[in-house]
Scaffold this active site. Structure first.
Site, PDB file in Angstrom:
ATOM      1  CB  CYS A   1       3.343  -3.726  -8.435  1.00 47.08           C
ATOM      2  SG  CYS A   1       4.496  -2.468  -9.042  1.00 47.08           S
ATOM      3  CB  CYS A   2       1.568  -2.025  -3.740  1.00 46.27           C
ATOM      4  SG  CYS A   2       0.751  -0.773  -4.748  1.00 46.27           S
TER       5      CYS A   2
ATOM      6  CB  CYS B   1       3.707   4.423  -8.720  1.00 44.12           C
ATOM      7  SG  CYS B   1       4.616   3.890  -7.260  1.00 44.12           S
TER       8      CYS B   1
ATOM      9  CB  CYS C   1      -0.998   3.014 -10.129  1.00 41.88           C
ATOM     10  SG  CYS C   1      -0.406   1.375 -10.630  1.00 41.88           S
TER      11      CYS C   1
ATOM     12  CB  CYS D   1       0.098   1.343  -1.577  1.00 47.22           C
ATOM     13  SG  CYS D   1       0.657   1.902   0.048  1.00 47.22           S
TER      14      CYS D   1
END
Length: 241
Positions: free
Chosen positions: A125-126, A206, A209, A232
């Site tokens: 995702c990062c 985000c 998280c 990240c």
């Protein structure tokens, strides 16, 4: 304080350690000015999350040159308060080139169409929301600056002032400041706090998280809570792309 100059950033690769030593005790504004002189006009950017500890570095940047580009990654998962904080600081500090960078829409649709990748694979995702967009945004720059500090601990505890990051130089102007010095600078610049600080968020990323942290916890304890993940990827994976 001595600085290093070159028309070709490649010529500096063997001198990074010397450059770091030259700037080891320098003030943040000196480091920023030296970074701009080292990589050349138009070749330096600051990358900022506009998070809870971002304002001081941006204020120092504005003192040196408010036209230096500031790259901001809007991952699509940011708090509305962070977006508002970006706008507030941009106006207050007179920044003239804040670049909001978005993830590639096709990549998101392909890999995270259900918007649940943060849960199943936060590293991936990062990567698609931060690392890949930043790699594109930094194309054409020979150096970039960020707000990491050694007192934040973890992988940041031993960061130098200057380091090599793939084909670029990376500058950490606040690396050797302690928390008290950062807080004093925050007051001196009369900077507003990130709106979420009052709600118990010591470090903000985000939404999925990020969580609140207790006063006695590490400043980044609320990031990826319950996971081994602490970064990240923009400081560990960017130069692999």
């Amino acid at each position: 304080m001595s600085t290093f100059q070159s028309d070709d950033i490649g010529l500096l690769r063997d001198d990074i350690a010397a450059l770091d030593r030259a700037l080891a005790s320098a003030e943040p504004t000196e480091i920023i000015a030296a970074a701009a002189e080292t990589v050349g006009a138009g070749k330096l950017a600051l990358v900022s999350s506009f998070g809870t500890e971002s304002a001081v570095l941006i204020a120092y940047l504005a003192e040196v040159d408010p036209s230096i580009p500031v790259v901001f990654l809007d991952t699509g998962w940011l708090f509305e308060e962070t977006l508002a904080y970006r706008d507030t600081l941009t106006c207050q500090l007179g920044l003239t080139d804040v670049r909001t960078i978005l993830p590639d829409a096709a990549r998101l649709a392909e890999i995270d169409g259900e918007r649940d990748l943060w849960f199943s694979d936060p590293d991936a995702c990062c990567r698609i929301r931060k690392v890949e967009p930043l790699a594109r945004a930094l194309a054409g720059f020979d150096g970039w600056m960020n707000g990491r500090k050694r007192y934040q601990g973890g992988q940041r505890a031993a960061i130098p002032v200057v380091e090599r990051d793939g084909t670029r130089l990376k500058f950490n102007p606040l690396a050797n400041l302690d928390r008290a010095e950062v807080e004093a600078a925050h007051r001196r610049f009369n900077l507003p706090a990130h709106p979420l600080v009052a709600k118990g968020f010591n470090s903000v990323g985000c939404m999925p998280c990020t969580s609140r942290a207790a006063p006695d916890e590490d400043v980044r304890a609320g990031r990826w809570r319950g996971r081994a993940k602490t970064e990240c990827g923009i400081h560990t994976l960017l130069n692999t792309l």
